[in-house]
Write a protein that holds these residues in place. Sequence first.
Motif, PDB file in Angstrom:
ATOM      1  N   ARG A 127       0.857  -1.192   0.000  1.00 44.07           N
ATOM      2  CA  ARG A 127       0.000   0.000   0.000  1.00 44.07           C
ATOM      3  C   ARG A 127       0.891   1.239   0.000  1.00 44.07           C
ATOM      4  NH1 ARG A 127      -5.330   0.325   3.063  1.00 44.07           N
ATOM      5  NH2 ARG A 127      -4.472   2.349   3.647  1.00 44.07           N
ATOM      6  N   HIS A 128       0.389   2.349  -0.557  1.00 47.54           N
ATOM      7  CA  HIS A 128       1.223   3.558  -0.657  1.00 47.54           C
ATOM      8  C   HIS A 128       1.610   4.090   0.719  1.00 47.54           C
ATOM      9  CE1 HIS A 128      -2.713   5.219   0.194  1.00 47.54           C
ATOM     10  NE2 HIS A 128      -2.088   6.298   0.609  1.00 47.54           N
ATOM     11  N   ASP A 129       0.776   3.772   1.748  1.00 49.71           N
ATOM     12  CA  ASP A 129       1.062   4.318   3.079  1.00 49.71           C
ATOM     13  C   ASP A 129       1.700   3.282   4.008  1.00 49.71           C
ATOM     14  OD1 ASP A 129      -1.132   2.729   3.227  1.00 49.71           O
ATOM     15  OD2 ASP A 129      -2.391   4.134   4.346  1.00 49.71           O
ATOM     16  N   ALA A 130       2.253   2.219   3.422  1.00 52.24           N
ATOM     17  CA  ALA A 130       2.891   1.184   4.252  1.00 52.24           C
ATOM     18  C   ALA A 130       4.061   1.785   5.029  1.00 52.24           C
ATOM     19  CB  ALA A 130       3.396   0.055   3.371  1.00 52.24           C
ATOM     20  N   HIS A 131       4.230   1.335   6.266  1.00 54.33           N
ATOM     21  CA  HIS A 131       5.388   1.809   7.044  1.00 54.33           C
ATOM     22  C   HIS A 131       6.647   1.233   6.396  1.00 54.33           C
ATOM     23  CE1 HIS A 131       8.162   2.637  10.285  1.00 54.33           C
ATOM     24  NE2 HIS A 131       7.230   3.351  10.885  1.00 54.33           N
ATOM     25  N   TYR A 178      11.448   4.439   1.127  1.00 56.51           N
ATOM     26  CA  TYR A 178      11.087   5.860   1.273  1.00 56.51           C
ATOM     27  C   TYR A 178      10.530   6.399  -0.053  1.00 56.51           C
ATOM     28  CZ  TYR A 178      11.956  10.901   1.648  1.00 56.51           C
ATOM     29  OH  TYR A 178      11.830  12.261   1.628  1.00 56.51           O
ATOM     30  N   ALA A 181       6.954   5.268  -0.831  1.00 52.25           N
ATOM     31  CA  ALA A 181       5.914   5.974  -0.068  1.00 52.25           C
ATOM     32  C   ALA A 181       5.706   7.386  -0.623  1.00 52.25           C
ATOM     33  CB  ALA A 181       6.305   6.024   1.399  1.00 52.25           C
ATOM     34  N   ASN A 182       6.764   7.994  -1.181  1.00 56.86           N
ATOM     35  CA  ASN A 182       6.665   9.360  -1.698  1.00 56.86           C
ATOM     36  C   ASN A 182       6.226   9.430  -3.146  1.00 56.86           C
ATOM     37  OD1 ASN A 182       7.443  10.389   0.664  1.00 56.86           O
ATOM     38  ND2 ASN A 182       9.322  11.333  -0.055  1.00 56.86           N
ATOM     39  N   ASN A 384       9.240   8.156  10.026  1.00 51.73           N
ATOM     40  CA  ASN A 384       9.051   6.712   9.848  1.00 51.73           C
ATOM     41  C   ASN A 384      10.276   6.032   9.211  1.00 51.73           C
ATOM     42  OD1 ASN A 384       8.792   7.535   7.228  1.00 51.73           O
ATOM     43  ND2 ASN A 384       6.686   6.819   6.949  1.00 51.73           N
TER      44      ASN A 384
END
Length: 434
Positions: A127-131, A178, A181-182, A384
């Motif tokens: 998912r795009h917001d995965a840690h 990183y 996620a961006n 994060n």
Amino acid sequence: MSKTVTLTDNTTGKSIELPIQEGSHGPNCLDVRTLYKELGYFTYDPGFMSTASCRSDVTFIDGDEGTLLYRGYPIEQLAEESTYLEVCYLLLNGDLPAADDLHDFSRIIKEHSMLHEAVRRFFDGFRHDAHPMAIMVGVVGALSAFYHDNVDVHNPEHRRIAAHRLISKMPTIAAWSYKYANGQPFMYPDNNLSYTANFLAMMFGVPSEPYQPNPVFVRALDLILILHADHEQNASTSTVRLSGSSEANPFAAISAGIASLWGPLHGGANEKVIRMLEEIVHSDKSVEDFVARAKDKNDSFRLMGFGHRVYKNYDPRAKIIRKMCHDLLAEMGDMGADNQPLFDVAMELERIAMEDDYFIERKLYPNVDFYSGIILRAMGIPLNMFTVIFALARTVGWISHWNEMMQDPESRIGRPRQLYTGYRSRDYTSIEER
Ligand code: CMC
């Protein structure tokens, strides 16, 4: 004559002699391996408060004195004089490298920095917001699928190559977590740069313009990596040893270590420290109010970045990082100004806690995570990613311990016993009768 301790079972009157194992430094160990056979008891030690799980030559901590040695070298000297790659060589091989050795080692580490293109596609599954730590656990574990049949854990050469691959690929995986996620393009490694500069370039560079890593940040990050490179038998290292003890694939074992590190009581604390400091800075409550909350047993709030299982004195890494934080913010001037309030609150927290009986009696001092987050934040690294950087740095420690375990003739599959407190035995009843 070898030293022993006599243990007498007062219920049966039977006595046995337990040998004392002497290390080179620190407390000796009572060898309890024959205890069950001789007296029929296990030892009970939740959290391993008094248990040495292995012999090790890698790292030594004197928690009362507040000292930390990698292969015998004080952390303060390594922080002052060394580089992260040299420390990697030291931890892996046992001695500092000669100039040629370091040159060859750096070249080999650079050679392995790319990931198989199929690994790249794993990122798309998140998912795009995965840690990013979740991504690290998954992607490092997935490397075992790429290096499985060709890794014989009993072959020293195979273990050496696995170590090099892990140290080398970790910055690429960390930076891509990183970037994913961006929503920015992945940057490939640039082998013209140093290990640490290359990581920053993969994190902050973009294909559309040149990126020159700031040398002040490169040195600060290199120092953070040195300070986090190993810490003897902590939770994540013990996890790597335990999972590796079954002769599991090393990439899978390291992935287990990353999972353990992520917890807020371990490597996840650096992220929590910044959240705590931000909360204090933006709160209308005083620093004293937060210290009072940390002492209140009815409140789950703890001072994150404070306390340690082994250090009952100031964590030597925290001392180095506090000074570095001071120097870095001074050097950055206006650029680092928005981090100054966090640093001021952290120093105020430390001052109040260090004069408070609660912290003094329990010997709770700032640990490595207390100030490190301020440095990472000042460098523009998002919260994060803090534990990801810890994982990147600790990889060499994990793999050094795994390698040591694989060479140790006394090492066996890890298999703790238990104090069973459940039902003795009962009969199955059909669902209608329950
Ligand atoms: N704030 C307030 N009280 C604390 C704290 C703290 N940060 N840490 C420990 N205590 C108290 C604890 O409540 C207990 O009090 P009492 O004896 O009255 O019950 C006593 O001090 C001993 O604590 P413990 O939890 O039994 O000690 P432990 O060795 O099991 O845990 C620790 C060590 C690091 C998990 C713990 O100190 C802690 O939770 N610290 C905050 C999290 C943190 O900073 N973790 C990073 C550790 S260093 C880097 C790393 O390992 O990755």
